[in-house]
Design a protein around this motif. Structure first.
Motif, PDB file in Angstrom:
ATOM      1  N   ILE A 149      67.197 -40.046  80.236  1.00  0.00           N
ATOM      2  CA  ILE A 149      67.741 -39.012  79.359  1.00  0.00           C
ATOM      3  C   ILE A 149      66.718 -38.596  78.314  1.00  0.00           C
ATOM      4  O   ILE A 149      66.526 -37.410  78.050  1.00  0.00           O
ATOM      5  N   ALA A 150      66.035 -39.556  77.709  1.00  0.00           N
ATOM      6  CA  ALA A 150      64.987 -39.233  76.735  1.00  0.00           C
ATOM      7  C   ALA A 150      63.670 -38.921  77.433  1.00  0.00           C
ATOM      8  O   ALA A 150      62.886 -38.089  76.952  1.00  0.00           O
ATOM      9  N   GLY A 151      63.414 -39.564  78.569  1.00  0.00           N
ATOM     10  CA  GLY A 151      62.171 -39.313  79.284  1.00  0.00           C
ATOM     11  C   GLY A 151      62.074 -37.886  79.789  1.00  0.00           C
ATOM     12  O   GLY A 151      60.998 -37.272  79.754  1.00  0.00           O
ATOM     13  N   ALA A 152      63.196 -37.335  80.270  1.00  0.00           N
ATOM     14  CA  ALA A 152      63.181 -35.955  80.748  1.00  0.00           C
ATOM     15  C   ALA A 152      62.833 -34.999  79.616  1.00  0.00           C
ATOM     16  O   ALA A 152      62.045 -34.061  79.801  1.00  0.00           O
ATOM     17  N   ARG A 153      63.397 -35.235  78.434  1.00  0.00           N
ATOM     18  CA  ARG A 153      63.108 -34.361  77.304  1.00  0.00           C
ATOM     19  C   ARG A 153      61.623 -34.464  76.913  1.00  0.00           C
ATOM     20  O   ARG A 153      60.972 -33.454  76.626  1.00  0.00           O
ATOM     21  N   ALA A 154      61.093 -35.689  76.876  1.00  0.00           N
ATOM     22  CA  ALA A 154      59.688 -35.864  76.505  1.00  0.00           C
ATOM     23  C   ALA A 154      58.758 -35.185  77.504  1.00  0.00           C
ATOM     24  O   ALA A 154      57.754 -34.567  77.127  1.00  0.00           O
ATOM     25  N   LEU A 155      59.074 -35.270  78.799  1.00  0.00           N
ATOM     26  CA  LEU A 155      58.233 -34.633  79.809  1.00  0.00           C
ATOM     27  C   LEU A 155      58.337 -33.117  79.745  1.00  0.00           C
ATOM     28  O   LEU A 155      57.360 -32.405  80.026  1.00  0.00           O
ATOM     29  N   ILE A 156      59.521 -32.609  79.391  1.00  0.00           N
ATOM     30  CA  ILE A 156      59.669 -31.162  79.222  1.00  0.00           C
ATOM     31  C   ILE A 156      58.776 -30.670  78.092  1.00  0.00           C
ATOM     32  O   ILE A 156      58.092 -29.644  78.204  1.00  0.00           O
ATOM     33  N   LYS A 157      58.759 -31.415  76.990  1.00  0.00           N
ATOM     34  CA  LYS A 157      57.883 -31.032  75.880  1.00  0.00           C
ATOM     35  C   LYS A 157      56.415 -31.167  76.264  1.00  0.00           C
ATOM     36  O   LYS A 157      55.573 -30.362  75.843  1.00  0.00           O
TER      37      LYS A 157
END
Length: 654
Positions: free
Chosen positions: A320-328
């Protein structure tokens, strides 16, 4: 000359001769090996092949050895199952030039006998293969405490009636009545069904993979693409996944997981296997600085969807947090196009729904999204998604406004008055944004038809609001949700004020009217959260009962978990107190007296009872607040290696 001393050690002459001999090359090209020449191992073409103008063939030479085994040395004795051995070496060798010629010719009878017998034979009395444990991955570092997000509109396992579509009288394509049951051991040998790693395929050939991909495209991808005009997840990315194994396994995991939600005959072990395989591939890629960051981010977004679909979402918080970090890391935002825009809006939309449920602030400041908030009157059709993005931005701002409601008054009356005035000005600005959005949207985003309850034959307590396009339905639900929330948060007028009360009732009935009559399952995730917010405002028992029926219909059609919503709403409506009062009134007088005496005795003995367990409170911080690789304790920190290049622009054509 060569010689040796008394101890047998080689003297200098032999040593020099041994060192002068050319070393045998083990990694040279196959062309030099066939010509019995020493290869210099140059890439991509060695010197010998360049000089002789030959093809420099690379690879591994296979040696086929015919070994005759009359019978295995040991066969484990058992009465419950038996093992038959099947020799497939000749079939494998036949795929290589000259490979089959290394084997002796077998009698035709022996070959026929082997092929007609199954490789494994389990008796009917044996239980299927044990489920694979999920704890096979090394732990991924996550924030210390996550709320139980499993209650935020998470799919649930239906246990009563088969899955049906609302727009059809027939069963769903994936109901238990139309799908053949899975094999007795649903996870006996997954390696035979998974696409080999690093191998591109032209199309799926496994019936199991075809089924799971169909379920994903027709059910899961349906709502993932609710704000994407290009429909990347259901129309484009499945084809691209044929050349990306970890992306393919992520798709199959979601498809298999959805199938377990709508068909009790299927279990989660297959879904877990695909999920674990995709996760391993992602973690391995994150250690490669030359990785394809676009594929990694897309895979993480899809695995995040799987975690939301999981019944034990608290144990599936790896991405959940990893997807957001990779999007950024990819530089995706509201200005992106193609797959970048699809992943950004899906990720932001899922976070927003959780924030509306848990009363969180949106971790990614909406002002940093890059949304074009120009509200010029729209005169063209086909741009509904653009206006959907605008209302998502507005709802995110409202969610932040609600989560920042002051819990205490300022020390002085003057400071409190200033703060109150500032919040009222912000409230008016948000309401004006909503009204401006509603005035300037294209005609296609307004209802095609509107029927009052007395005009319909459905006997519904809510008006029938007919909206055509999926993006329009999502946008209208967000709009009415925003207006409903604003009616509850006016800093200077309470919700009991006639103006706010009328506004709240109207917007709540609009939401209920849309959800009650919608036939598109692709809007279920937004519909559930909007309906839950609207249902809290209802006071008429008939309307409350119909809302519970709508939730149950959505659960049967999509598998989304709604049991917790029923419980929360009944408590909000006071049904529990009414039921307790009704039972108390029906209780005989003597029994009521005994009950009161027992209650008094329990109160007297209260000091000897064990203390009640502490009430678990939800943390007020959004778990995505630290979802950035520049922060300490970022996701994937045990595996993440910074890439060599940051792809700020999407280089894919889809």
């Amino acid at each position: 000359m060569a010689g040796a001393d008394a101890n047998g050690n080689v003297i200098a002459g032999d040593t020099t001769a041994a060192m002068s001999r050319p070393k045998r090359v083990r990694t040279g090209c196959l062309t030099c090996r066939e010509r019995h020449l020493k290869c210099d191992e140059a890439m991509p073409h060695c010197q010998n092949c360049r000089k002789s103008n030959r093809t420099c063939k690379r690879g591994v030479r296979l040696n086929f050895i015919d070994t005759q085994v009359q019978s295995p040395p040991i066969i484990p004795p058992t009465h419950d199952w038996q093992v038959n051995f099947q020799d497939e070496s000749r079939e494998i060798a036949s795929e290589y030039k000259g490979g089959l010629g290394r084997y002796a010719i077998l009698d035709q009878e022996d070959v026929t006998e082997i092929k007609n017998e199954p490789s494994f034979d389990y008796s009917n009395s044996v239980v299927g293969a044990p489920t694979m444990a999920h704890q096979t991955l090394p732990p991924i570092h996550l924030p210390a405490s996550y709320p139980d997000i499993s209650q935020a509109s998470v799919p649930d396992h239906p246990r009563e009636t088969p899955h049906q579509h609302s727009h059809s009288t027939t069963d769903s394509s994936y109901s238990s009545q139309t799908i053949p049951p899975p094999p007795q051991s649903s996870y006996s040998n997954p390696e035979q069904t998974l696409t080999p790693p690093n191998e591109r395929v032209d199309f799926l050939t496994s019936p199991e993979e075809v089924l799971f991909m169909q379920v994903f495209v027709e059910e899961v991808g349906l709502w993932m693409d609710s704000m994407d005009p290009m429909k990347h997840f259901s129309r484009l990315l499945p084809f691209h996944s044929l050349g990306e194994p970890m992306l393919l396994n992520a798709f199959l995991a979601c498809g298999a997981r959805h199938l377990t939600l709508v068909n009790p005959a299927y279990h989660e072990d297959k879904a877990l296997h695909y999920y674990d395989t995709a996760t391993r591939g992602l973690l391995k890629s994150l250690q490669n600085p030359n990785r394809d960051t676009v594929i990694c981010a897309t895979t993480a977004v899809i695995l995040n969807v799987y975690e939301i679909m999981s019944e034990r979402a608290l144990q599936r918080m790896n991405h959940i947090a990893g997807a957001r970090a990779l999007i950024k890391e990819c530089g995706w935002s509201a200005r992106s196009t193609g797959i970048g825009a699809a992943c950004f809006w899906l990720n932001v939309g899922m976070e927003l729904l959780s924030c509306l449920h848990f009363n969180w602030q949106v971790a990614w400041d909406p002002d940093d999204w890059g949304v074009d908030m120009d509200f010029v009157m729209e005169t063209e059709s086909g741009r509904e998604e653009i206006w959907t993005y605008k209302i998502v931005y507005i709802v995110a701002k409202i969610a932040n406004f609600r989560a920042s409601i002051p819990r205490f008054q300022e020390a002085s009356a003057g400071a409190e008055h200033i703060r109150l005035q500032n919040r009222y000005n912000e409230w008016k600005r948000l309401r004006d944004l909503c009204e401006s959005w509603n005035r300037n949207i294209p005609r296609t985003m307004h209802p095609m038809a509107y029927l009052h309850p007395y005009q319909t034959t459905s006997k519904s307590a809510f008006p029938e609001v007919w909206l055509i396009k999926r993006a329009t339905i999502v946008a209208r639900l967000f709009y009415h949700t925003a207006m409903c929330l604003l009616s509850q948060m006016n800093p200077v007028m309470s919700v009991e004020d006639p103006e706010m009360h009328s506004m709240q009732a109207f917007e709540a009935h609009q939401i209920c009217g849309i959800v009650a009559h919608v036939k598109d399952r692709g809007v279920a995730s937004v519909a559930l959260r909007s309906l839950a917010i609207a249902a809290e405002c209802l006071v008429v028992r008939r309307e409350q009962e119909e809302v519970l029926q709508i939730f149950e219909k959505i659960r049967k059609e999509t598998g989304w978990r709604v049991g917790f919503l029923n419980k929360e709403l009944k408590e909000k409506w006071g049904w529990a107190k009414e039921e307790a009062l009704r039972q108390q009134q029906q209780m005989p007088a003597a029994l009521m007296h005994n009950s009161q005496m027992q209650s008094f005795q329990f109160q007297q003995q209260g000091s000897s009872l064990p203390p009640a367990p502490p009430v678990r409170r939800r943390p007020g911080e959004n778990p995505l607040a630290t979802a950035d690789f520049s922060n300490q304790g970022h996701p994937y920190q045990s595996y993440y290696v910074a890439p060599n290049q940051h792809p700020h622009h999407n280089h894919y054509s889809f």
